[in-house]
Motif scaffolding. Structure first.
Motif, PDB file in Angstrom:
ATOM      1  N   SER A  55       5.607 -25.596 -23.360  1.00  0.00           N
ATOM      2  CA  SER A  55       5.216 -26.933 -22.942  1.00  0.00           C
ATOM      3  C   SER A  55       4.041 -27.421 -23.780  1.00  0.00           C
ATOM      4  CB  SER A  55       4.820 -26.926 -21.463  1.00  0.00           C
ATOM      5  OG  SER A  55       4.155 -28.122 -21.119  1.00  0.00           O
ATOM      6  N   ALA A  56       4.287 -28.439 -24.585  1.00  0.00           N
ATOM      7  CA  ALA A  56       3.199 -29.013 -25.380  1.00  0.00           C
ATOM      8  C   ALA A  56       2.109 -29.564 -24.473  1.00  0.00           C
ATOM      9  CB  ALA A  56       3.755 -30.113 -26.286  1.00  0.00           C
ATOM     10  N   TYR A  57       2.509 -30.167 -23.363  1.00  0.00           N
ATOM     11  CA  TYR A  57       1.526 -30.748 -22.447  1.00  0.00           C
ATOM     12  C   TYR A  57       0.646 -29.671 -21.812  1.00  0.00           C
ATOM     13  CZ  TYR A  57      -0.507 -32.553 -18.195  1.00  0.00           C
ATOM     14  OH  TYR A  57      -1.389 -32.851 -17.189  1.00  0.00           O
ATOM     15  N   LEU A  58       1.255 -28.631 -21.260  1.00  0.00           N
ATOM     16  CA  LEU A  58       0.487 -27.598 -20.557  1.00  0.00           C
ATOM     17  C   LEU A  58      -0.390 -26.798 -21.515  1.00  0.00           C
ATOM     18  CD1 LEU A  58       3.166 -26.317 -18.015  1.00  0.00           C
ATOM     19  CD2 LEU A  58       1.196 -27.802 -17.552  1.00  0.00           C
ATOM     20  N   GLN A  59       0.089 -26.590 -22.717  1.00  0.00           N
ATOM     21  CA  GLN A  59      -0.728 -25.868 -23.694  1.00  0.00           C
ATOM     22  C   GLN A  59      -1.951 -26.693 -24.095  1.00  0.00           C
ATOM     23  OE1 GLN A  59       3.066 -24.730 -26.002  1.00  0.00           O
ATOM     24  NE2 GLN A  59       1.604 -23.180 -26.654  1.00  0.00           N
ATOM     25  N   ASN A  60      -1.783 -27.991 -24.192  1.00  0.00           N
ATOM     26  CA  ASN A  60      -2.892 -28.857 -24.570  1.00  0.00           C
ATOM     27  C   ASN A  60      -3.845 -29.097 -23.395  1.00  0.00           C
ATOM     28  OD1 ASN A  60      -4.240 -30.871 -26.368  1.00  0.00           O
ATOM     29  ND2 ASN A  60      -3.527 -32.286 -24.795  1.00  0.00           N
ATOM     30  N   LEU A  90       8.524 -26.208 -10.342  1.00  0.00           N
ATOM     31  CA  LEU A  90       7.417 -26.902 -10.986  1.00  0.00           C
ATOM     32  C   LEU A  90       6.282 -25.930 -11.356  1.00  0.00           C
ATOM     33  CD1 LEU A  90       7.182 -30.217  -8.928  1.00  0.00           C
ATOM     34  CD2 LEU A  90       8.618 -29.670 -10.904  1.00  0.00           C
ATOM     35  N   TYR A  91       5.295 -26.450 -12.054  1.00  0.00           N
ATOM     36  CA  TYR A  91       4.145 -25.672 -12.539  1.00  0.00           C
ATOM     37  C   TYR A  91       3.083 -25.553 -11.450  1.00  0.00           C
ATOM     38  CZ  TYR A  91      -0.150 -24.765 -15.216  1.00  0.00           C
ATOM     39  OH  TYR A  91      -1.329 -24.261 -15.671  1.00  0.00           O
ATOM     40  N   TYR A 111       3.689 -34.955 -15.570  1.00  0.00           N
ATOM     41  CA  TYR A 111       4.035 -34.799 -16.987  1.00  0.00           C
ATOM     42  C   TYR A 111       5.132 -33.754 -17.167  1.00  0.00           C
ATOM     43  CZ  TYR A 111      -0.077 -37.577 -18.234  1.00  0.00           C
ATOM     44  OH  TYR A 111      -0.999 -38.591 -18.367  1.00  0.00           O
ATOM     45  N   VAL A 112       5.009 -32.655 -16.427  1.00  0.00           N
ATOM     46  CA  VAL A 112       5.976 -31.566 -16.566  1.00  0.00           C
ATOM     47  C   VAL A 112       7.387 -32.040 -16.233  1.00  0.00           C
ATOM     48  CG1 VAL A 112       6.715 -29.370 -15.547  1.00  0.00           C
ATOM     49  CG2 VAL A 112       4.324 -29.700 -16.229  1.00  0.00           C
ATOM     50  N   ILE A 113       7.533 -32.806 -15.170  1.00  0.00           N
ATOM     51  CA  ILE A 113       8.860 -33.280 -14.760  1.00  0.00           C
ATOM     52  C   ILE A 113       9.538 -34.063 -15.883  1.00  0.00           C
ATOM     53  CG2 ILE A 113      10.070 -34.850 -13.191  1.00  0.00           C
ATOM     54  CD1 ILE A 113       7.869 -34.070 -11.087  1.00  0.00           C
ATOM     55  N   ASP A 114       8.805 -35.010 -16.462  1.00  0.00           N
ATOM     56  CA  ASP A 114       9.388 -35.813 -17.540  1.00  0.00           C
ATOM     57  C   ASP A 114       9.700 -34.959 -18.767  1.00  0.00           C
ATOM     58  OD1 ASP A 114       9.245 -38.100 -16.025  1.00  0.00           O
ATOM     59  OD2 ASP A 114       7.374 -38.820 -16.916  1.00  0.00           O
ATOM     60  N   GLU A 115       8.785 -34.044 -19.110  1.00  0.00           N
ATOM     61  CA  GLU A 115       8.958 -33.186 -20.273  1.00  0.00           C
ATOM     62  C   GLU A 115      10.180 -32.293 -20.117  1.00  0.00           C
ATOM     63  OE1 GLU A 115       5.747 -30.645 -22.738  1.00  0.00           O
ATOM     64  OE2 GLU A 115       6.127 -29.837 -20.730  1.00  0.00           O
TER      65      GLU A 115
END
Length: 267
Positions: A55-60, A90-91, A111-115
């Protein structure tokens, strides 16, 4: 009673890790399929810094570690081949457990849902969502969290079903890190029904099924609590599932596999 679904837990923050590769996971899915299990539910896609897909979002956002394998992709590919149903969990940022504030879980998972849907929604086995916030009783912000995330899940995926799995605040509802096996202030049947009816009444089409965890109450209490759970689910238009925990909460080492004699009480 036939078991047709199961949780899979790759993050394994409180249960020992399998250290499996693609071959072992496929074999496990095939074993499940052979005994009639057609639905697998990822219990959480990440916990704190460990995640099951890149996940680019979670890593960032949270500094999560790059996973060595995209397990969400692997699980979906296996489910596709075996005609099984996959529910994405989910996260879990861990912030709720530290602070009691559900807002972090809402913010991160929007964000996770959309990603996840953008990356994996094309799989034919992607059949639903698991809202992985494990709660019990008067959890602050629970109804808002379920509504916000459940409606978003359904919105992006053209109405795929959503599942929650809360726990019953019984005598065995102690923290995993605690050395105690039970507590004195267990919830009564009447209070359980009252408090959960209040939560369910606030859901606005965001949750389709509820599977109460069954390991936090004693075995002789199961029938009464199951009956109340089914009554509430029917009253509020929810499907009533049951999360039959296959690990033992009576042992000082958490969490060893349960013996079959105890597991039979849950059927």
């Amino acid at each position: 009673m036939k078991i047709t679904g199961t949780f899979i837990d790759e993050i394994s923050h409180d249960i020992p890790h399998q250290n499996w590769g693609a071959k072992e996971w496929e074999q496990d899915f095939m074993h499940m399929k052979s005994v009639g299990i057609d639905t697998v539910i990822l219990i959480r896609s990440g916990y704190r810094k460990f995640i099951s897909y890149p996940s680019a979002y979670l890593q960032n956002k949270f500094g999560c570690y790059q996973p060595p394998v995209d397990l969400v992709s692997l699980f979906l590919e296996i489910s596709d081949r075996l005609n099984m149903n996959f529910y994405f969990g989910l996260y879990d940022s861990g912030h709720y457990w530290d602070t009691g504030n559900m807002q972090n879980e809402i913010d991160s998972n929007r964000y996770v849902i959309d990603e996840v849907w953008a990356n994996y929604g094309h799989h034919k086995s992607f059949k639903g969502w698991y809202l992985s916030m494990e709660i019990s009783r008067k959890t602050k912000g629970a109804t808002d969290a379920f509504n916000t995330l459940g409606l978003q899940c359904k919105g992006v995926s053209n109405g795929l079903p959503t599942l929650i799995s809360p726990w019953i605040d019984g005598k065995k509802a102690v923290m995993a890190a605690s050395s105690s096996l039970s507590k004195a202030d267990a919830v009564s049947l009447e209070t359980h029904e009252k408090e959960w009816s209040e939560i369910f009444s606030g859901l606005r089409g965001s949750v389709d099924a509820v599977a109460f965890q069954d390991g936090h109450i004693d075995y002789h209490e199961l029938g009464d609590f199951f009956a109340i759970n089914k009554k509430m689910a029917d009253n509020f238009g929810l499907s009533c599932w049951t999360n039959a925990e296959s690990f033992d909460r009576d042992m000082p080492i958490k969490f060893l596999p349960i013996k079959f004699e105890k597991l039979r009480f849950k059927t």
